[in-house]
Design a protein around this motif. Structure first.
Motif, PDB file in Angstrom:
ATOM      1  N   ASN A  68       6.622  97.007  85.804  1.00  0.00           N
ATOM      2  CA  ASN A  68       6.025  95.707  85.572  1.00  0.00           C
ATOM      3  C   ASN A  68       7.125  94.726  85.171  1.00  0.00           C
ATOM      4  OD1 ASN A  68       4.607  93.476  84.754  1.00  0.00           O
ATOM      5  ND2 ASN A  68       3.244  94.580  83.365  1.00  0.00           N
ATOM      6  N   LEU A  69       7.490  93.826  86.079  1.00  0.00           N
ATOM      7  CA  LEU A  69       8.574  92.887  85.815  1.00  0.00           C
ATOM      8  C   LEU A  69       8.161  91.768  84.863  1.00  0.00           C
ATOM      9  CD1 LEU A  69      10.356  92.655  89.281  1.00  0.00           C
ATOM     10  CD2 LEU A  69      10.854  94.123  87.338  1.00  0.00           C
ATOM     11  N   LYS A  70       6.879  91.696  84.515  1.00  0.00           N
ATOM     12  CA  LYS A  70       6.442  90.719  83.512  1.00  0.00           C
ATOM     13  C   LYS A  70       6.863  91.172  82.116  1.00  0.00           C
ATOM     14  CE  LYS A  70       2.627  89.048  86.246  1.00  0.00           C
ATOM     15  NZ  LYS A  70       1.194  89.053  86.459  1.00  0.00           N
ATOM     16  N   LYS A  71       7.149  92.462  81.987  1.00  0.00           N
ATOM     17  CA  LYS A  71       7.657  92.989  80.728  1.00  0.00           C
ATOM     18  C   LYS A  71       9.183  92.865  80.753  1.00  0.00           C
ATOM     19  CE  LYS A  71       3.789  96.001  79.810  1.00  0.00           C
ATOM     20  NZ  LYS A  71       3.375  97.349  79.428  1.00  0.00           N
ATOM     21  N   ARG A  72       9.810  93.106  79.619  1.00  0.00           N
ATOM     22  CA  ARG A  72      11.248  92.864  79.477  1.00  0.00           C
ATOM     23  C   ARG A  72      12.082  93.959  80.150  1.00  0.00           C
ATOM     24  NH1 ARG A  72      14.224  91.640  73.761  1.00  0.00           N
ATOM     25  NH2 ARG A  72      16.129  90.788  74.628  1.00  0.00           N
ATOM     26  N   VAL A  73      12.942  93.522  81.061  1.00  0.00           N
ATOM     27  CA  VAL A  73      13.876  94.407  81.766  1.00  0.00           C
ATOM     28  C   VAL A  73      15.275  93.888  81.473  1.00  0.00           C
ATOM     29  CG1 VAL A  73      14.617  95.292  84.013  1.00  0.00           C
ATOM     30  CG2 VAL A  73      12.185  94.864  83.589  1.00  0.00           C
TER      31      VAL A  73
END
Length: 195
Positions: A68-73
């Protein structure tokens, strides 16, 4: 002379010869096996997932599909700036508590235990691979060696502030032998095996 001093004096006088030859370890790792296949098999056996890729675009696609790229990567690799933050390396490590995925590169891997050698020079911050929910490590296929003896020869007397081998996701087993992944670190490990 006290009994303590007498004992210490006797020990001092009866020291073994300090010059001893180390055993020849060149035979270790000399058996013939497929290094890459062994690495992948061992990694799967300890809970990690090997993913063979040809380039960074394939890594980006894999991450887009599976995370999920909406979370921090976060990453230290400019090649992945499209999907991850690069500006986190100087922040307070406590500010990394909400990282979903950390992507770093390893110096090399070891087939016999699927360990990946990483140092602070490529981690950004030491806590990065341990605080994230998931960890992805990139290693070149030709940088996978056979044994830990070869790994220690490769590390040699290099100077670094911090270095560690990472193998598989975090795991622990209680007294009843219930295996728990992600107990004190990343819940999952993907190793991108780059051509």
């Amino acid at each position: 002379m006290s009994s303590k001093a007498e004992i210490l004096n006797r020990i001092k006088l009866n020291q073994p010869d300090l010059v001893t030859e180390l055993p020849d370890l060149s035979l270790l790792g000399s058996e013939d096996f497929d290094t890459l296949e062994t690495y992948k098999t061992v990694l799967k056996g300890i809970g990690g997932d090997p993913v063979e890729v040809s380039n960074y675009e394939e890594i980006i696609t894999y991450i887009k599909v599976n995370y999920n790229l909406k979370k921090r990567v976060i990453t230290t690799l400019p090649e992945l700036s499209e999907i991850a933050s690069l500006d986190w390396t100087t922040v307070d490590p406590h500010m990394l508590h909400d990282v979903e995925l950390t992507v770093v590169k390893a110096h090399f891997g070891v087939a016999e235990n699927s360990g990946l050698w990483v140092t602070d020079a490529i981690l950004g911050q030491r806590v990065a691979p341990f605080i994230a929910q998931y960890l992805a490590i990139i290693v070149r296929k030709n940088d996978i060696i056979r044994t830990m003896q070869q790994a220690y020869e490769r590390i040699g007397n290099q100077e670094y502030g911090f270095g560690t081998f990472i193998a598989g996701p975090s795991k622990t087993a209680d007294i009843e032998q219930s295996l728990v992944l992600g107990a004190h670190g990343a819940r999952g490990l993907i190793v991108f095996l780059l051509d």
